[in-house]
Motif scaffolding. Sequence first.
Motif, PDB file in Angstrom:
ATOM      1  N   MET A   1       0.844  -1.198   0.000  1.00  0.00           N
ATOM      2  CA  MET A   1       0.000   0.000   0.000  1.00  0.00           C
ATOM      3  C   MET A   1       0.877   1.244   0.000  1.00  0.00           C
ATOM      4  O   MET A   1       2.026   1.225   0.425  1.00  0.00           O
ATOM      5  N   LYS A   2       0.314   2.353  -0.473  1.00  0.00           N
ATOM      6  CA  LYS A   2       0.972   3.640  -0.385  1.00  0.00           C
ATOM      7  C   LYS A   2       0.730   4.224   1.005  1.00  0.00           C
ATOM      8  O   LYS A   2      -0.361   4.110   1.574  1.00  0.00           O
ATOM      9  N   TYR A  18       6.895   9.549   1.510  1.00  0.00           N
ATOM     10  CA  TYR A  18       5.838   8.823   0.793  1.00  0.00           C
ATOM     11  C   TYR A  18       6.452   7.553   0.240  1.00  0.00           C
ATOM     12  O   TYR A  18       7.453   7.589  -0.486  1.00  0.00           O
ATOM     13  N   THR A  19       5.871   6.394   0.585  1.00  0.00           N
ATOM     14  CA  THR A  19       6.547   5.148   0.289  1.00  0.00           C
ATOM     15  C   THR A  19       5.543   4.010   0.091  1.00  0.00           C
ATOM     16  O   THR A  19       4.335   4.179   0.261  1.00  0.00           O
ATOM     17  N   ASP A  20       6.061   2.848  -0.280  1.00  0.00           N
ATOM     18  CA  ASP A  20       5.264   1.619  -0.356  1.00  0.00           C
ATOM     19  C   ASP A  20       5.530   0.782   0.888  1.00  0.00           C
ATOM     20  O   ASP A  20       6.693   0.574   1.266  1.00  0.00           O
ATOM     21  N   ASP A  23       0.813  -4.446   2.548  1.00  0.00           N
ATOM     22  CA  ASP A  23      -0.598  -4.321   2.917  1.00  0.00           C
ATOM     23  C   ASP A  23      -0.812  -4.947   4.298  1.00  0.00           C
ATOM     24  O   ASP A  23      -0.401  -6.097   4.531  1.00  0.00           O
ATOM     25  N   ALA A 121      -2.283   6.700   5.179  1.00  0.00           N
ATOM     26  CA  ALA A 121      -2.049   5.482   4.410  1.00  0.00           C
ATOM     27  C   ALA A 121      -3.330   5.078   3.702  1.00  0.00           C
ATOM     28  O   ALA A 121      -4.409   5.588   3.989  1.00  0.00           O
ATOM     29  N   GLU A 122      -3.190   4.143   2.771  1.00  0.00           N
ATOM     30  CA  GLU A 122      -4.374   3.628   2.074  1.00  0.00           C
ATOM     31  C   GLU A 122      -5.199   2.711   2.974  1.00  0.00           C
ATOM     32  O   GLU A 122      -6.425   2.621   2.824  1.00  0.00           O
ATOM     33  N   GLN A 300       0.366  11.946  -1.020  1.00  0.00           N
ATOM     34  CA  GLN A 300       1.799  12.166  -1.242  1.00  0.00           C
ATOM     35  C   GLN A 300       2.242  13.595  -0.929  1.00  0.00           C
ATOM     36  O   GLN A 300       3.438  13.879  -0.884  1.00  0.00           O
ATOM     37  N   PRO A 322      -6.106   9.584   0.063  1.00  0.00           N
ATOM     38  CA  PRO A 322      -5.226   8.558  -0.531  1.00  0.00           C
ATOM     39  C   PRO A 322      -5.555   8.304  -2.001  1.00  0.00           C
ATOM     40  O   PRO A 322      -6.691   8.480  -2.435  1.00  0.00           O
TER      41      PRO A 322
END
Length: 322
Positions: A1-2, A18-20, A23, A121-122, A300, A322
Motif C-alpha cells: 500500500m501507499k 511517501y513510500t510503499d 498491505d 495510508a491507504e 503524497q 489517498p
Amino acid sequence: MKAVQLVKFGEPREALRYTDLPDPAPGPGDVLVKIEAAGVCGRDLVVRKGAFPHVKPPVVPGHEGVGKVVEVGPGVERDVVGSRVFLSAIYDGTCDYCRRGFENLCRNAELLGESRNGTYAEYVVLPARFVHPFHGVDPRVAVVATCPLATAVYTLRHVDVEGRRVLVVGAGGTGVYIAQLAKVRGGEVYISTRSPEKAATLRQLGLEVAAEGDKDFDVVIDTVGSPTLERSLKLARRAGSVVVIGNVTGERASLSPALVILRQLKVLGSMAFRPWDIYEALDLLKRGLIKPLYAEYRLQDAARAHEDMEREMVVGRAVLIP
C-alpha cells in the motif's frame, strides 16, 4: 500500500516519506479499513518534531480517519464489511478513568500514528470495537468531526458560554470549530488570529475577530499553548475561566502564579474527546449548524500540508486523500 512514514524527527520534507509498505492484514478481533480521508491534526506536527518520547520512527502518522471496512479478522462479524466508519483512540475500558467515563484519559490508551501505524495510508488495521459506523456525511467532511469538532464538543462541556464573552485564542484546525460551536451555544464569540486571510474567512462565518485592545472575557479558550498562555490569563476578566487545550509547540510555559491568584481565575485543561462526542459532532454537521472548513491534499503531499499548517495557510483542517 501507499503510505506516508515518519522516518525521523524534523522538518516536513525530511521527516515525512511517501513510500510503499506491505498491505496490513487484520488479526483476531481486528478490522481492515480502507482510508477515504485522513485529517492532519496539530498534534501530528508536534509528533513530527519529536516532542513525544514514546513515538519511535518509523511509524505512519495520523489519528484522524474515515473509511470503509474491507476485511475482518477472526472473531469479527462479517456484516461490518462495507460499513463507512470513523476511528477512535484505543482505550482499555477497565482502568479507573475509563470506568468513570473518561476514556480520553485512559491509563493504557493507544493513539494511532504514535505507538502504532496511523491514517496517513491507504489502509489501517485496528480492533473492531474502535471503528464506529455512520452515514449521511461525506468522508471529507466527516473527518472534521473525528477530532477538531469533537474536541470542540468536549471542550464546551467544561464551561457555560451562553450569554458570555468568549475569546478563542488561535484560529487553527480546532479553534475555528470551537468558535463556531460557542456561537451556536449562545456566546458572544471573538477569535484571535495573526493572519489577515484567516480573519477575512472568519468574518464571513459571522465571527468577530479580536482586536488588539479587547480584554475582560468571561471565558478564554487557548488552542495554542506556551506562546499565548500568559496573555490568555491576562485577557480573562477577574473570576473568569481559562480553558487550555492547545500545545502546538510542545514547549513549557513560564507563568506567574499571581496572574491566577490575584485575578481569581479558574484554569482548566481539556483533553481531546470521547467517541460519542464524535457522533454529536457529526449531528452538528448534518444539521448545518457548523460549517466544515478544510483544504484537500493528496496523500503524497502530506509534507506540504504540514508546511502550510505551520505557515497558517490552512483554515480549518488539512485533509489527505489517498
